[in-house]
Write a protein that holds these residues in place. Structure first.
Motif, short mmCIF file in Angstrom:
data_model
loop_
_atom_site.label_atom_id
_atom_site.label_comp_id
_atom_site.label_asym_id
_atom_site.label_seq_id
_atom_site.Cartn_x
_atom_site.Cartn_y
_atom_site.Cartn_z
N UNK A 1 34.37 38.82 27.01
CA UNK A 1 33.28 39.71 27.46
C UNK A 1 32.90 39.50 28.92
N UNK A 2 32.91 38.25 29.38
CA UNK A 2 32.61 37.98 30.78
C UNK A 2 33.64 38.61 31.70
N UNK A 3 34.93 38.45 31.33
CA UNK A 3 35.99 39.02 32.15
C UNK A 3 35.98 40.54 32.11
N UNK A 4 35.67 41.09 30.94
CA UNK A 4 35.59 42.55 30.80
C UNK A 4 34.48 43.10 31.68
N UNK A 5 33.36 42.41 31.76
CA UNK A 5 32.25 42.85 32.59
C UNK A 5 32.63 42.80 34.07
N UNK A 6 33.38 41.77 34.47
CA UNK A 6 33.83 41.67 35.86
C UNK A 6 34.75 42.83 36.23
N UNK B 1 23.88 32.84 39.85
CA UNK B 1 24.69 34.06 39.94
C UNK B 1 25.56 34.15 38.69
N UNK B 2 25.51 35.26 37.96
CA UNK B 2 26.30 35.41 36.73
C UNK B 2 27.79 35.17 36.98
N UNK B 3 28.47 34.61 35.98
CA UNK B 3 29.89 34.30 36.12
C UNK B 3 30.71 35.55 36.39
N UNK B 4 30.39 36.65 35.68
CA UNK B 4 31.18 37.87 35.87
C UNK B 4 31.08 38.34 37.31
N UNK B 5 29.88 38.17 37.91
CA UNK B 5 29.67 38.65 39.27
C UNK B 5 30.43 37.78 40.27
N UNK B 6 30.49 36.47 40.03
CA UNK B 6 31.27 35.59 40.90
C UNK B 6 32.74 35.99 40.90
N UNK B 7 33.28 36.26 39.72
CA UNK B 7 34.68 36.65 39.61
C UNK B 7 34.90 38.00 40.28
N UNK C 1 44.93 34.65 38.43
CA UNK C 1 44.72 33.21 38.44
C UNK C 1 45.15 32.60 39.76
N UNK C 2 46.00 33.30 40.52
CA UNK C 2 46.41 32.80 41.82
C UNK C 2 45.34 33.07 42.88
N UNK C 3 44.45 34.00 42.60
CA UNK C 3 43.41 34.35 43.56
C UNK C 3 42.12 33.64 43.28
N UNK C 4 41.88 33.26 42.04
CA UNK C 4 40.65 32.59 41.64
C UNK C 4 41.02 31.34 40.85
N UNK C 5 40.39 30.25 41.16
CA UNK C 5 40.62 29.02 40.41
C UNK C 5 39.31 28.56 39.80
N UNK C 6 39.39 27.56 38.97
CA UNK C 6 38.19 27.04 38.34
C UNK C 6 37.21 26.53 39.38
N UNK C 7 37.74 26.10 40.55
CA UNK C 7 36.87 25.59 41.60
C UNK C 7 36.05 26.69 42.27
N UNK C 8 36.46 27.96 42.12
CA UNK C 8 35.75 29.08 42.71
C UNK C 8 34.54 29.50 41.89
N UNK C 9 34.43 28.99 40.68
CA UNK C 9 33.36 29.40 39.77
C UNK C 9 32.34 28.27 39.65
N UNK D 1 33.19 39.49 42.63
CA UNK D 1 33.06 39.41 44.08
C UNK D 1 34.30 38.82 44.73
N UNK D 2 34.92 37.85 44.08
CA UNK D 2 36.15 37.25 44.62
C UNK D 2 37.27 38.29 44.68
N UNK D 3 37.39 39.08 43.62
CA UNK D 3 38.39 40.14 43.62
C UNK D 3 38.07 41.20 44.67
N UNK D 4 36.79 41.55 44.77
CA UNK D 4 36.40 42.58 45.73
C UNK D 4 36.76 42.17 47.15
N UNK D 5 36.49 40.92 47.50
CA UNK D 5 36.84 40.45 48.84
C UNK D 5 38.35 40.48 49.06
N UNK D 6 39.11 40.07 48.04
CA UNK D 6 40.56 40.07 48.17
C UNK D 6 41.11 41.48 48.35
N UNK D 7 40.52 42.46 47.66
CA UNK D 7 40.96 43.85 47.79
C UNK D 7 40.60 44.39 49.16
#
Length: 261
Positions: free
Chosen positions: A70-75, A30-36, A16-24, A38-44
């Motif tokens: 399910x959305x978070x599990x897919x991400x 673009x599917x929500x799971x993919x947005x989440x 939650x410190x890396x992604x906020x509601x404003x990032x989605x 991709x944000x993690x992928x860039x941070x890694x």
């Protein structure tokens, strides 16, 4: 709330410190799971989340972002499939060491060259729109009455020819000109058109250089060429590209990583 990502400890990362509601963007195609994901992928990849860091649970992240489990599990599964994180029973989800690469990176040659600062240039050798032949029709799962954009390009970098690229794209999915192909990469144009690539079937091989390719690629006849045939699919499972490419073996190579399952 604004959070300094550098303050996130390497051994306990709160997503939650890396992604906020404003990032989605819930209005984006673009599917929500993919947005989440991709944000993690860039941070890694940028080192903001360090190797060995443990991520919060899917339940916690879903609650923080107001998304379904399910959305978070897919991400998270997306990150697992790319080899960026691993799940361990009883230990949660952790970021892997840098040497573990993604199992498949669906990018174009233009993206690869541009990302590494090699300033790609393109010459369009042919461009047409019309009925697909049998092979293209089968690859893109089209009817005979459908039209495809077919383009052949010479891709160079550092003043040297790198590859001859042949692509076929359903005309109903992309409205572009030869000039667009001259100035932009295909996948760049896909992104602009809102087409989200998801997966691909890809075959890599080798062949010797023909007389025509020798002239085009500045090689001796019979020199080694790498070949790649790819059918790319969007996030709805529809085929959006059929590519048939040849690369100069001494100037380009493919890198693949395998993940044990």
């Amino acid at each position: 709330m604004t959070v300094d990502l550098q303050d996130v400890p390497g051994d306990a990362v709160a997503p939650a410190r890396l992604i906020t509601l404003h990032d989605i963007d819930r209005t984006s195609p673009v599917p929500l799971y993919y947005q989440v994901a991709q944000r993690f992928e860039r941070a890694i990849e940028d080192g903001v989340i360090t190797p060995g860091a443990q991520l919060d649970t899917e339940v916690q992240l879903a609650a923080d972002l107001g998304l379904s489990r399910p959305t978070m599990r897919q991400a998270m599964q997306y990150l697992v499939d790319k080899g960026l994180v691993v799940r361990q029973r009883g230990k949660g989800t952790r970021v892997v060491q840098p040497k573990v690469r993604r199992s498949l990176e669906l990018t174009s040659l233009y993206d690869d060259l541009d990302r590494t600062g090699q300033h790609p240039t393109t010459t369009v050798l042919s461009f047409s729109t019309g009925a697909p032949d049998a092979a293209v029709q089968k690859a893109l799962q089209l009817d005979a009455r459908d039209e495809v954009i077919s383009v052949v390009r010479l891709r160079c970098a550092g003043g040297q020819p790198i590859a001859r690229l042949t692509n076929h794209v359903p005309a109903s999915r992309l409205q572009v000109t030869a000039e667009d192909f001259q100035n932009h990469g295909l996948y760049q144009m896909f992104r602009t058109a809102g087409i989200v690539l998801h997966s691909a079937n890809q075959t890599i091989g080798a062949q010797t250089c023909t007389r025509d390719d020798a002239v085009l690629l500045d090689l001796e006849k019979g020199a080694a060429l790498l070949t790649m045939e790819r059918i790319a699919y969007d996030d709805h499972g529809l085929a959006v590209e059929f590519g048939q490419h040849v690369y100069v073996a001494t100037r380009y190579s493919f890198e693949m990583s395998l993940l044990a399952t």
